[in-house]
Design an enzyme around this catalytic site. Structure first.
Site, mmCIF file in Angstrom:
data_model
loop_
_atom_site.group_PDB
_atom_site.id
_atom_site.type_symbol
_atom_site.label_atom_id
_atom_site.label_comp_id
_atom_site.label_asym_id
_atom_site.label_seq_id
_atom_site.Cartn_x
_atom_site.Cartn_y
_atom_site.Cartn_z
ATOM 1 N N SER A 1 43.488 38.996 37.510
ATOM 2 C CA SER A 1 43.452 40.382 37.982
ATOM 3 C C SER A 1 44.672 40.643 38.861
ATOM 4 C CB SER A 1 42.178 40.626 38.795
ATOM 5 O OG SER A 1 42.254 39.920 40.020
ATOM 6 N N ASP B 1 44.084 41.266 33.714
ATOM 7 C CA ASP B 1 42.771 41.911 33.716
ATOM 8 C C ASP B 1 42.858 43.229 34.511
ATOM 9 O OD1 ASP B 1 40.027 42.059 33.288
ATOM 10 O OD2 ASP B 1 39.511 40.853 35.047
ATOM 11 N N GLY C 1 30.403 42.170 38.819
ATOM 12 C CA GLY C 1 29.809 41.609 40.027
ATOM 13 C C GLY C 1 28.483 40.905 39.777
ATOM 14 N N ALA D 1 30.323 40.565 31.989
ATOM 15 C CA ALA D 1 29.381 39.807 31.149
ATOM 16 C C ALA D 1 28.855 38.531 31.804
ATOM 17 C CB ALA D 1 30.035 39.493 29.806
HETATM 18 P P1 13P Z 1 31.659 39.735 35.806
HETATM 19 O O1 13P Z 1 31.747 40.284 37.195
HETATM 20 O O2 13P Z 1 30.357 40.068 35.150
HETATM 21 O O3 13P Z 1 31.939 38.258 35.759
HETATM 22 O O4 13P Z 1 32.788 40.466 34.925
HETATM 23 C C1 13P Z 1 34.116 40.026 34.963
HETATM 24 C C2 13P Z 1 35.046 40.963 34.289
HETATM 25 O O5 13P Z 1 34.669 41.856 33.560
HETATM 26 C C3 13P Z 1 36.470 40.770 34.534
HETATM 27 O O6 13P Z 1 37.234 41.774 33.967
HETATM 28 O O1 G3H Z 2 36.775 42.817 36.867
HETATM 29 C C1 G3H Z 2 37.157 42.318 37.918
HETATM 30 C C2 G3H Z 2 37.324 40.851 38.003
HETATM 31 O O2 G3H Z 2 36.095 40.228 38.284
HETATM 32 C C3 G3H Z 2 38.392 40.506 38.983
HETATM 33 O O3 G3H Z 2 37.988 40.727 40.289
HETATM 34 O O4 G3H Z 2 39.802 42.105 41.297
HETATM 35 O O5 G3H Z 2 38.263 40.724 42.729
HETATM 36 O O6 G3H Z 2 40.017 39.635 41.296
HETATM 37 P P1 G3H Z 2 39.091 40.824 41.475
HETATM 38 ZN ZN ZN Z 3 36.352 43.710 33.934
#
Ligand code: 13P
Ligand code: G3H
Ligand code: ZN
Length: 330
Positions: free
Chosen positions: A56, A93, A190, A234
């Site tokens: 991310s 991401d 989350g 997921a």
């Molecule tokens: P979770 O929070 O369900 O693990 O999802 C992660 C996600 O979608 C990252 O882009």
């Molecule tokens: O969808 C989000 C991911 O779980 C990444 O989370 O932005 O806290 O790194 P983050």
């Molecule tokens: Zn996501």
């Protein structure tokens, strides 16, 4: 400019083609540090699974962009050293700007997500198209998003109104040229994916969430047959990890995730990529809390990061083998 090809990485094109054909999903595991990356590679080598290393923008700031590039290159060599050359993709991401996507592509990412889902439709189209045009010049694949994942703050009405509209998907693909599409069918990010009042309880008092909207997924599949779909949010939120965290001083309340059998079902459909971050966070935190609580005199980080890494590896092996079906596909 460093091309991902020089680092030994691959984009998602071939991965998704095979996943669609073989009716399984590629794991996209988020990572922020060395132990998480090691656990992902160990698990995917041991189970012979292709993998998407997912970063991310927050993770990139946390870890440093230069270090990440070398870590991804290291992951490729580490897998080889462990005895199996698995396909590894480095993916951004939830990229939120064109500039961030360009910066990632220039520093070795093989795939990017441009998440314009919070913008009005035409703005999402324009932003996504701009990223696709740039990325494809470098043979980097692009994930777009339509529909907004429900958040715990949303009320039920708002949550329903942001499911992906099947009526938009064909037009979005046609106008943007994306390689895969993230959709919203009832998952969310989350460890608290649903409020308790949205769930029922089983005989043990465990929260049971409302089912995913497979009807919407099926309608989308009809509109864009054979096109790779991505499922965010997921994580299954394993209750044993939550219980361990809480037993050893944590306070993770009302945590609920997506039941694994629903993810298994999704993985056999056009869903080719399944995103998992929170489950890894829970597994790591549970293992570390346990060491801190049972061995309070311990202060060597290896003594708690090693059990955390082992727990993560086992979790990821479970996902590839028993949930996503990506094991033994290399
Ligand atoms: P979770 O929070 O369900 O693990 O999802 C992660 C996600 O979608 C990252 O882009
Ligand atoms: O969808 C989000 C991911 O779980 C990444 O989370 O932005 O806290 O790194 P983050
Ligand atoms: Zn996501």
């Amino acid at each position: 400019m460093v091309s991902y090809k020089e680092l030994g990485l691959v984009n998602t094109r071939e991965m998704f083609r095979k996943a669609m054909e073989g009716k399984y999903a590629i794991p996209a595991f988020n990572f922020n540090n060395m132990e998480q990356m090691q656990a992902i590679i160990q698990a995917c080598v041991e189970t012979r699974s292709p993998v998407i290393l997912q970063v991310s923008s927050g993770a990139r700031k946390y870890a440093n962009a230069t270090l990440l590039r070398y870590m991804a290159q290291g992951a490729v060599e580490y897998a080889r050293e462990l005895g199996c050359e698995i396909p590894i993709c480095l993916h951004l991401d939830h990229g939120d700007t064109f500039e961030l996507c360009v910066s990632c592509i220039e520093s070795g990412f093989s795939s990017v997500m441009i998440d314009g889902s919070h913008h009005p439709y035409e703005d999402n189209v324009a932003l996504t198209k701009k990223v696709v045009e740039y990325a494809h010049r470098h043979d980097v694949t692009v994930e777009g998003e339509l529909g907004v994942l429900a958040g715990i703050e949303d009320d039920v009405v708002a949550a329903k109104s942001v499911y992906t509209s099947p009526d938009q998907v064909e037009d979005f693909l046609h106008k943007t040229g994306v390689d895969s599409l993230a959709i919203s069918i009832g998952t969310s990010h989350g460890a608290n994916k649903f409020r308790p009042e949205q769930c029922t309880r089983d005989a043990n008092g465990i929260l049971v969430p409302p089912p995913l909207r497979f009807d919407i997924l099926e309608e989308i599949e009809k509109r864009i047959p054979g096109f790779p779909i991505v499922l965010h949010g997921a994580s299954s939120v394993p209750q044993d990890k939550v219980a361990t965290i809480n037993r050893y001083g944590g306070a993770v309340k009302d945590a609920v995730g997506i039941p694994e059998e629903q993810l298994r079902r999704a993985a056999t459909s056009a869903v080719c990529k399944i995103n998992i971050d929170s489950d890894g966070r829970l597994a790591m935190t549970a293992a570390i809390r346990e060491v801190f609580s049972l061995k309070p005199a311990e202060f060597d980080p290896r003594k708690y990061l090693d059990p955390a890494r082992t727990s993560l590896r086992e979790l990821y092996k479970h996902k590839t083998t028993h949930v996503l079906g990506s094991a033994d596909r290399v």
